[in-house]
Design a protein around this motif. Structure first.
Motif, PDB file in Angstrom:
ATOM      1  N   GLY A  17       0.908  -1.089  -0.057  1.00 10.48           N
ATOM      2  CA  GLY A  17       0.100   0.007  -0.100  1.00 10.48           C
ATOM      3  C   GLY A  17       0.733   1.318   0.005  1.00 10.48           C
TER       4      GLY A  17
ATOM      5  N   LEU B  22      -6.482  -7.943  -2.947  1.00  9.96           N
ATOM      6  CA  LEU B  22      -5.125  -7.484  -3.799  1.00  9.96           C
ATOM      7  C   LEU B  22      -5.445  -8.073  -5.034  1.00  9.96           C
ATOM      8  CD1 LEU B  22      -2.541  -6.815  -4.051  1.00  9.96           C
ATOM      9  CD2 LEU B  22      -1.631  -9.164  -3.423  1.00  9.96           C
TER      10      LEU B  22
ATOM     11  N   LEU C 218      -8.132  -5.940  -6.963  1.00 11.11           N
ATOM     12  CA  LEU C 218      -7.673  -4.706  -7.352  1.00 11.11           C
ATOM     13  C   LEU C 218      -6.395  -4.612  -8.584  1.00 11.11           C
ATOM     14  CD1 LEU C 218      -7.023  -2.870  -3.945  1.00 11.11           C
ATOM     15  CD2 LEU C 218      -8.464  -2.350  -5.334  1.00 11.11           C
ATOM     16  N   CYS C 219      -5.826  -5.912  -8.533  1.00  8.31           N
ATOM     17  CA  CYS C 219      -4.661  -5.941  -9.654  1.00  8.31           C
ATOM     18  C   CYS C 219      -5.662  -6.311 -11.027  1.00  8.31           C
ATOM     19  CB  CYS C 219      -3.702  -6.971  -9.239  1.00  8.31           C
ATOM     20  SG  CYS C 219      -2.521  -6.759  -8.093  1.00  8.31           S
TER      21      CYS C 219
ATOM     22  N   ALA D  87      -6.988  -3.393 -12.098  1.00  6.37           N
ATOM     23  CA  ALA D  87      -5.830  -2.324 -13.050  1.00  6.37           C
ATOM     24  C   ALA D  87      -5.479  -2.873 -14.238  1.00  6.37           C
ATOM     25  CB  ALA D  87      -4.688  -2.130 -11.912  1.00  6.37           C
TER      26      ALA D  87
ATOM     27  N   PHE E 109      -1.516   0.225 -11.188  1.00 10.29           N
ATOM     28  CA  PHE E 109      -2.009  -0.203  -9.688  1.00 10.29           C
ATOM     29  C   PHE E 109      -1.373   1.029  -8.694  1.00 10.29           C
ATOM     30  CE2 PHE E 109      -1.585  -2.393  -5.650  1.00 10.29           C
ATOM     31  CZ  PHE E 109      -2.577  -2.945  -5.570  1.00 10.29           C
TER      32      PHE E 109
ATOM     33  N   THR F  73      -4.994   5.026  -5.527  1.00 12.93           N
ATOM     34  CA  THR F  73      -6.470   4.694  -4.956  1.00 12.93           C
ATOM     35  C   THR F  73      -6.269   3.340  -4.164  1.00 12.93           C
ATOM     36  OG1 THR F  73      -7.435   6.083  -6.779  1.00 12.93           O
ATOM     37  CG2 THR F  73      -8.878   4.536  -5.453  1.00 12.93           C
ATOM     38  N   SER F  74      -5.660   2.365  -4.908  1.00 18.82           N
ATOM     39  CA  SER F  74      -5.757   1.119  -4.428  1.00 18.82           C
ATOM     40  C   SER F  74      -4.737   1.093  -3.340  1.00 18.82           C
ATOM     41  CB  SER F  74      -4.953   0.229  -5.520  1.00 18.82           C
ATOM     42  OG  SER F  74      -5.893   0.079  -6.680  1.00 18.82           O
TER      43      SER F  74
ATOM     44  N   THR G 235      -6.506   2.254  -0.294  1.00 17.37           N
ATOM     45  CA  THR G 235      -7.323   1.130   0.117  1.00 17.37           C
ATOM     46  C   THR G 235      -6.916   0.150   0.910  1.00 17.37           C
ATOM     47  OG1 THR G 235      -8.772   1.436  -2.058  1.00 17.37           O
ATOM     48  CG2 THR G 235      -9.012  -0.572  -0.604  1.00 17.37           C
TER      49      THR G 235
END
Length: 325
Positions: A86, A286, A289-290, A293, A300, A303-304, A307
């Motif tokens: 992060g 994870l 999100l990946c 993206a 990535f 914003t990710s 989060t």
């Protein structure tokens, strides 16, 4: 009490330094042999930065505190994704590649699921530990074969074809020296951390699991943070993400596997309801999100990263609340 605190602080400081020396030596050797960037991240950085967790957990198991080993491994996995990755992408967004989405992240998700399944009966036996170690060698072998075949960001310019042989031999010797020195100091500093953590757990009336999930886990995750930030700033996105994936795979399979083979672990039910659940949800997050993206062709990014960091804040608050109850 203060002696235990001093032992932990000095141990963590030496731990970070020794891990840095270890990684520098390993990376130098890898570059001399022109190993692909992602493979450096998974094997050299991932395993190298997980060496503190491995040594701490093995020593904890040998000294009769196997629950500390479990808390250290799972706590480090949570910190690696939520805090380390992060914070890394908050500073430098990462490009998600096809192989990571289609192979590496699903593999991490599968390993996390296997770890949770083994805990279903509240006990990790020596047989469970052996299964984890066998999976470790299988996964590492697969990563080596596929990463070399795909050849992510090979370091073709790290060494000239016409380099002087004496200079190469000198660099290799220095790399080996750094490896040995780093590993020696890892063992010494890890012993100090285990002793101090167990002493504090006793003095404060806290469980070894909580100490492992907090003080030890954060301290031993610092090498991941430093190496990931450095890799991302240098544009080595594969190496930065490979570091996190490799470290979590190694923590789950090698760290827990070795500790369990040494001494079977009786698992507190709270580990399943809180820590394993948090680790599982975070791994799923994870992956999601990946995938987002990659499919939207975005980085990535921040914003990710925000989060993931917020997840870490929430988990830490949950952990503190559960201790205070």
């Amino acid at each position: 009490m203060w002696l235990a605190v001093i032992a932990i602080l000095i141990g963590l400081a030496i731990l970070v330094w020794s891990a840095d020396v270890f990684i520098d030596g390993a990376t130098a050797l890898a570059k001399k042999f022109r190993v692909p960037s992602f493979l450096i991240g998974v094997l050299i950085l991932g395993i190298g930065t997980s060496a503190p967790e491995m040594v701490v957990s093995v020593l904890a198991a040998l000294e009769g505190s196997p629950e500390l080993a479990l808390g250290n491994a799972y706590g480090s996995n949570i910190i690696n994704i939520a805090l380390v990755l992060g914070a890394t992408v908050l500073i430098s967004p990462i490009i998600i590649r096809k192989g990571i989405v289609k192979r590496d992240l699903p593999l991490l998700l599968l390993i996390t699921a296997i770890a949770a399944w083994q805990l279903r009966d509240g006990m990790l036996s020596q047989a469970d530990g052996l299964v984890l170690l066998v999976l470790l060698f299988a996964v590492l072998g697969l990563q080596i074969v596929l990463s070399i075949r795909e050849g992510y960001h090979e370091h073709e310019d790290d060494i000239a074809d016409s380099a002087d042989s004496d200079e190469i031999e000198l660099s290799i010797a220095r790399g080996l020296g750094s490896l040995l020195l780093g590993m020696l100091m890892l063992v010494i500093s890890s012993r100090a951390i285990v002793w101090g953590a167990v002493e504090l757990a006793t003095l404060w009336g806290l469980s070894e699991l909580i100490i492992g999930l907090t003080i030890v886990a954060v301290g031993t995750s610092l090498p991941e943070l430093v190496s990931s930030l450095s890799a991302a700033r240098k544009g080595e996105h594969d190496m930065a993400l490979g570091n996190i994936i490799g470290s979590n795979v190694f923590n789950t399979l090698a760290v827990v596997g070795l500790a369990t083979v040494i001494a079977p672990i009786s698992v507190d039910p709270v580990i399943l309801s809180r820590d394993v659940m948090a680790m599982g949800l975070l791994t799923v997050l994870l992956v999601a999100l990946c995938v987002f993206a990659f499919t939207t062709k975005r980085q990535f990014g921040r914003t990710s990263g925000a989060t993931l960091v917020l997840f870490f804040v929430g988990y830490t608050a949950w952990l503190i609340q559960s201790v205070s109850i």
